[in-house]
Design a protein around this motif. Structure first.
Motif, PDB file in Angstrom:
ATOM      1  N   THR A  56     -46.800  27.652 -17.490  1.00 52.64           N
ATOM      2  CA  THR A  56     -46.557  28.886 -16.745  1.00 52.64           C
ATOM      3  C   THR A  56     -46.247  28.437 -15.337  1.00 52.64           C
ATOM      4  N   ALA A  57     -45.905  29.459 -14.551  1.00 49.26           N
ATOM      5  CA  ALA A  57     -45.508  29.239 -13.192  1.00 49.26           C
ATOM      6  C   ALA A  57     -46.732  28.477 -12.318  1.00 49.26           C
ATOM      7  N   ASP A  58     -48.047  28.718 -12.677  1.00 45.96           N
ATOM      8  CA  ASP A  58     -49.185  28.173 -12.128  1.00 45.96           C
ATOM      9  C   ASP A  58     -49.480  26.803 -12.564  1.00 45.96           C
ATOM     10  N   GLY A  59     -48.550  26.258 -13.666  1.00 47.22           N
ATOM     11  CA  GLY A  59     -49.095  24.774 -13.970  1.00 47.22           C
ATOM     12  C   GLY A  59     -49.910  24.783 -15.070  1.00 47.22           C
ATOM     13  N   GLN A  60     -49.979  25.859 -16.099  1.00 48.36           N
ATOM     14  CA  GLN A  60     -50.839  25.908 -17.176  1.00 48.36           C
ATOM     15  C   GLN A  60     -49.937  25.630 -18.494  1.00 48.36           C
ATOM     16  N   LEU A  80     -52.402  21.754 -15.852  1.00 53.38           N
ATOM     17  CA  LEU A  80     -51.837  20.562 -15.492  1.00 53.38           C
ATOM     18  C   LEU A  80     -51.698  20.470 -13.864  1.00 53.38           C
ATOM     19  N   ARG A  81     -51.930  21.650 -13.325  1.00 47.87           N
ATOM     20  CA  ARG A  81     -51.610  21.713 -11.780  1.00 47.87           C
ATOM     21  C   ARG A  81     -52.548  20.742 -11.055  1.00 47.87           C
ATOM     22  N   ALA A  82     -53.956  20.880 -11.576  1.00 45.83           N
ATOM     23  CA  ALA A  82     -55.053  20.078 -10.868  1.00 45.83           C
ATOM     24  C   ALA A  82     -54.935  18.575 -11.111  1.00 45.83           C
ATOM     25  N   ALA A  83     -54.413  18.118 -12.092  1.00 48.13           N
ATOM     26  CA  ALA A  83     -54.167  16.805 -12.244  1.00 48.13           C
ATOM     27  C   ALA A  83     -53.149  16.389 -11.352  1.00 48.13           C
ATOM     28  N   PRO A  88     -36.478  34.709 -13.505  1.00 50.21           N
ATOM     29  CA  PRO A  88     -36.318  33.412 -12.965  1.00 50.21           C
ATOM     30  C   PRO A  88     -35.228  33.285 -11.842  1.00 50.21           C
ATOM     31  N   LEU A  89     -34.343  34.443 -11.749  1.00 52.28           N
ATOM     32  CA  LEU A  89     -33.395  34.360 -10.721  1.00 52.28           C
ATOM     33  C   LEU A  89     -34.018  35.068  -9.179  1.00 52.28           C
ATOM     34  N   LEU A  90     -35.369  35.189  -9.383  1.00 54.78           N
ATOM     35  CA  LEU A  90     -36.056  35.401  -8.050  1.00 54.78           C
ATOM     36  C   LEU A  90     -36.827  34.137  -7.534  1.00 54.78           C
ATOM     37  N   ARG A  91     -36.581  33.063  -8.161  1.00 51.62           N
ATOM     38  CA  ARG A  91     -37.005  31.840  -7.609  1.00 51.62           C
ATOM     39  C   ARG A  91     -36.136  31.368  -6.638  1.00 51.62           C
ATOM     40  N   PRO A  92     -36.397  31.006  -5.455  1.00 54.50           N
ATOM     41  CA  PRO A  92     -35.602  30.814  -4.444  1.00 54.50           C
ATOM     42  C   PRO A  92     -34.771  29.366  -4.650  1.00 54.50           C
ATOM     43  N   GLY A  93     -35.623  28.476  -5.287  1.00 49.85           N
ATOM     44  CA  GLY A  93     -35.103  26.949  -5.546  1.00 49.85           C
ATOM     45  C   GLY A  93     -34.383  26.683  -6.816  1.00 49.85           C
ATOM     46  N   LEU A  94     -34.131  27.987  -7.481  1.00 45.86           N
ATOM     47  CA  LEU A  94     -33.579  27.830  -9.027  1.00 45.86           C
ATOM     48  C   LEU A  94     -32.545  26.834  -9.175  1.00 45.86           C
ATOM     49  N   THR A 113     -44.654  23.938  -6.907  1.00 46.36           N
ATOM     50  CA  THR A 113     -43.686  23.732  -6.245  1.00 46.36           C
ATOM     51  C   THR A 113     -42.381  23.259  -7.040  1.00 46.36           C
ATOM     52  N   ASP A 114     -41.210  23.474  -6.350  1.00 43.64           N
ATOM     53  CA  ASP A 114     -40.105  22.843  -7.071  1.00 43.64           C
ATOM     54  C   ASP A 114     -40.224  21.214  -7.369  1.00 43.64           C
ATOM     55  N   ASP A 115     -40.908  20.548  -6.305  1.00 38.57           N
ATOM     56  CA  ASP A 115     -40.843  19.128  -7.035  1.00 38.57           C
ATOM     57  C   ASP A 115     -41.897  18.976  -8.136  1.00 38.57           C
TER      58      ASP A 115
END
Ligand code: SAM
Ligand code: SF4
Length: 329
Positions: A265-269, A282-285, A71-77, A44-46
């Motif tokens: 990466t976008a999914d936190g790796q 890192l996402r799991a942590a 990255p311009l496709l990311r709504p919260g950029l 998430t953005d947070d």
């Protein structure tokens, strides 16, 4: 610090904000696109801002580049940029984009605190652009580039990949055009990171090919002989300066010994290298409420194990499972 066993220190963080894209560059992904990450898998953005905060406050990161996918496709950029600009210490912030949509967003991104952009453009010919990217959006990229310059996202850098039989005759035209418009041009050697596994060493345009082609029209002098530091581009002064051109020869003249990058990466790796076959989660942590110190520790350990080089010259080289757009180029 993010130090590895070879003594390299990573100070440059590449953050992928999405694996999706509105182009289909032939050297990057297949016509039908890829199996995109599901929304709940994306940070998430947070979560992105928290990891960047840990990186700059606890791990010595000085520069952050947002990339993708597109990255311009990311709504919260814009919001992410604004929040990262408010961090202490404040990192240098840049964006690698295909430029589509920059016309609309350049001013807001600049106001939010983005420092610079790199826009990817491989050709000046709309028909070749369509063949290379499988989309008819050449004009949007040119307009995006202009908006970036007007919005003060400077120096505006342009990244070009040359493909045999498509645009490999365009290097001098691209350079003349870039100099006319005040863009800093860098050619990137095609790497074996396409999802289709179509790359071959024999079929790529090398740095030597690019330099020979440029020298047919321009005089090139090395900017600082043998001194490119951690910057991957070898830079050349064009016709005595002040214009410069860069060549990023990741395949034929790798710069791994001076690499200062870490990737998220976008999914936190965490990936220590573009060519890593191993990732650290890192996402799991994050999602199990680990404290900052624990997350920083996992990140340090991931980078400690960084390999000496990309392994491209090793006969046992294996292309990573994720392709360029899914890693974050
Ligand atoms: N979509 C954005 C863009 O195109 O700038 C950001 C992501 S894209 C993966 C980042 C950069 O990687 C672009 O400059 C693109 O040309 C480059 N790239 C993609 N696939 C590549 C490959 N197989 N070899 C070399 N560069 C590649
Ligand atoms: Fe999209 Fe960039 Fe890959 Fe082209 S290089 S398909 S613009 S992610």
């Amino acid at each position: 610090m993010l130090i590895d066993t070879y003594g390299r220190v990573a100070t440059d963080l590449r953050v992928s904000l999405t694996d999706r894209c509105n182009l289909r560059c032939t050297y990057c992904m297949p016509e039908e696109g890829l199996q995109w990450l599901a929304k709940p898998d994306l940070l998430t953005d947070d979560e992105v801002v928290r990891l960047v905060d840990i990186a700059v406050r606890m791990l010595g990161i000085e520069e952050v580049r947002f990339t993708g996918g597109e990255p311009l496709l990311r709504p919260g950029l814009v919001g992410i940029v604004e929040r990262v600009a408010a961090l202490t210490p404040r990192p240098q912030m840049s964006l690698t984009t295909n430029g589509i949509g920059l016309k609309r967003t350049a001013t807001a991104l600049s106001a939010a605190g983005l420092d610079r952009v790199n826009v990817s453009l491989d050709t000046l010919r709309p028909g070749v652009f369509k063949a290379l990217t499988r989309r008819d959006r050449h004009k949007d990229v040119l307009e995006g580039l202009q908006a970036a310059r007007k919005g003060g996202l400077t120096p505006v850098k342009v990244n070009s990949v040359l493909m045999p039989g498509l645009n490999d005759d365009e290097a001098p035209d691209l350079l003349a055009w870039a100099m006319r418009h005040g863009y800093e041009l860098r050619f990137i050697e095609q790497m074996p990171l396409d999802a289709q596994h179509g790359w071959t060493r024999e079929g790529m345009v090398t740095a030597d090919d690019i330099l020979a082609s440029l020298r047919s029209r321009f005089d090139l002098a090395p900017e600082r002989a043998n001194e490119r530091g951690s910057a991957p581009a070898e830079r050349w002064l064009v016709d005595g300066g002040p214009h410069r051109v860069g060549v990023i020869a990741s395949v034929t003249r790798p710069f791994c010994a001076a690499c200062d990058r870490t990737r998220l990466t976008a999914d936190g790796q965490i990936r220590a290298c573009l060519f890593s076959t191993k990732e650290t989660d890192l996402r799991a942590a994050l999602r199990s409420n680990a404290p900052d110190e624990e997350i920083a520790g996992i990140w340090r350990l991931a980078m400690w194990g960084k390999k000496a080089g990309s392994g491209l010259d090793d006969p046992t080289f294996l292309q990573p499972e994720r392709s360029m757009s899914a890693i974050g180029g």
